[in-house]
Design a protein around this motif. Structure first.
Motif, PDB file in Angstrom:
ATOM      1  N   VAL A  63       0.891  -1.244   0.135  1.00  0.00           N
ATOM      2  CA  VAL A  63      -0.119  -0.129   0.046  1.00  0.00           C
ATOM      3  C   VAL A  63       0.942   1.412  -0.021  1.00  0.00           C
ATOM      4  CG1 VAL A  63      -1.670   1.214   1.301  1.00  0.00           C
ATOM      5  CG2 VAL A  63      -1.949  -1.079   0.763  1.00  0.00           C
ATOM      6  N   HIS A  64       1.916   1.168   0.798  1.00  0.00           N
ATOM      7  CA  HIS A  64       2.892   2.266   0.811  1.00  0.00           C
ATOM      8  C   HIS A  64       3.410   2.539  -0.614  1.00  0.00           C
ATOM      9  CE1 HIS A  64       3.149   3.800   5.046  1.00  0.00           C
ATOM     10  NE2 HIS A  64       2.995   2.412   5.365  1.00  0.00           N
ATOM     11  N   GLU A  65       4.034   1.294  -1.344  1.00  0.00           N
ATOM     12  CA  GLU A  65       4.445   1.555  -2.643  1.00  0.00           C
ATOM     13  C   GLU A  65       3.463   2.162  -3.410  1.00  0.00           C
ATOM     14  OE1 GLU A  65       5.580  -2.489  -3.715  1.00  0.00           O
ATOM     15  OE2 GLU A  65       7.167  -2.190  -2.454  1.00  0.00           O
ATOM     16  N   ILE A  66       2.108   1.855  -3.522  1.00  0.00           N
ATOM     17  CA  ILE A  66       1.413   2.339  -4.456  1.00  0.00           C
ATOM     18  C   ILE A  66       0.753   3.727  -4.143  1.00  0.00           C
ATOM     19  CG2 ILE A  66      -1.251   2.096  -5.147  1.00  0.00           C
ATOM     20  CD1 ILE A  66      -1.241  -0.847  -4.417  1.00  0.00           C
ATOM     21  N   ILE A  67       0.751   4.110  -2.781  1.00  0.00           N
ATOM     22  CA  ILE A  67       0.478   5.532  -2.604  1.00  0.00           C
ATOM     23  C   ILE A  67       1.706   6.421  -3.017  1.00  0.00           C
ATOM     24  CG2 ILE A  67       0.313   7.223  -0.727  1.00  0.00           C
ATOM     25  CD1 ILE A  67      -1.180   5.028   1.047  1.00  0.00           C
ATOM     26  N   ASN A  68       2.940   5.968  -2.736  1.00  0.00           N
ATOM     27  CA  ASN A  68       3.993   6.823  -3.149  1.00  0.00           C
ATOM     28  C   ASN A  68       4.131   7.019  -4.489  1.00  0.00           C
ATOM     29  OD1 ASN A  68       5.593   7.387  -0.620  1.00  0.00           O
ATOM     30  ND2 ASN A  68       6.232   5.251  -0.616  1.00  0.00           N
ATOM     31  N   GLU A  69       3.552   5.836  -5.400  1.00  0.00           N
ATOM     32  CA  GLU A  69       3.609   6.174  -6.908  1.00  0.00           C
ATOM     33  C   GLU A  69       2.593   7.076  -7.440  1.00  0.00           C
ATOM     34  OE1 GLU A  69       3.037   3.254 -10.963  1.00  0.00           O
ATOM     35  OE2 GLU A  69       2.874   2.289  -8.842  1.00  0.00           O
ATOM     36  N   ALA A  70       1.501   6.974  -6.662  1.00  0.00           N
ATOM     37  CA  ALA A  70       0.441   7.892  -6.804  1.00  0.00           C
ATOM     38  C   ALA A  70       0.657   9.203  -6.713  1.00  0.00           C
ATOM     39  CB  ALA A  70      -0.843   7.513  -6.224  1.00  0.00           C
ATOM     40  N   LEU A  71       1.500   9.526  -5.519  1.00  0.00           N
ATOM     41  CA  LEU A  71       1.686  10.931  -5.210  1.00  0.00           C
ATOM     42  C   LEU A  71       2.961  11.272  -6.278  1.00  0.00           C
ATOM     43  CD1 LEU A  71       2.046  10.667  -1.237  1.00  0.00           C
ATOM     44  CD2 LEU A  71       0.304  11.948  -2.764  1.00  0.00           C
TER      45      LEU A  71
END
Length: 124
Positions: A101-109
């Protein structure tokens, strides 16, 4: 209490715990703000990055407004017949794969930071 906090406390468990978890996580990222749009919490930096939606089946969906542009290397994002939005739904806090989830949020940001935004012309 702000509108997002009010939205969260009005939910039943386990949705309330999941919403609190994501509210805390998303607000820990620098420059992220939240507000209620379309009746649910949205999280912004330059534009809408993601949202939280409490679903009727007891799940909470973490949805990404530009999910179709994300790599989905973790294999978690689902389209559900949507062209642009991708999301992941959870039934409990224990179901949340934190690293992914952290990876996905970081990519989205990161996508939000790099996305070119059109310059709006002022009306005369």
């Amino acid at each position: 209490m702000d509108d997002v906090q009010n939205f969260i406390v009005r939910r039943e468990e386990p949705q309330r715990s999941i919403l609190r978890y994501f509210q805390s996580l998303l607000m820990s990222y620098p420059g992220v703000t939240s507000k209620i749009s379309y009746g649910i919490p949205f999280y912004y930096r330059k534009s809408r990055v993601c949202y939280l939606n409490s679903l009727k089946n007891g799940r909470v969906e973490l949805g990404f407004t530009w999910g179709n542009k994300l790599s989905n290397g973790q294999g978690l994002l689902e389209a559900k017949n949507r062209k642009q939005i991708r999301g992941i739904s959870f039934l409990s806090v224990d179901d949340i794969p934190e690293v992914a989830v952290h990876e996905i949020i970081n990519e989205a940001l990161l996508l939000d930071e790099k996305k070119p935004y059109p310059v709006r012309k002022k009306k005369s």
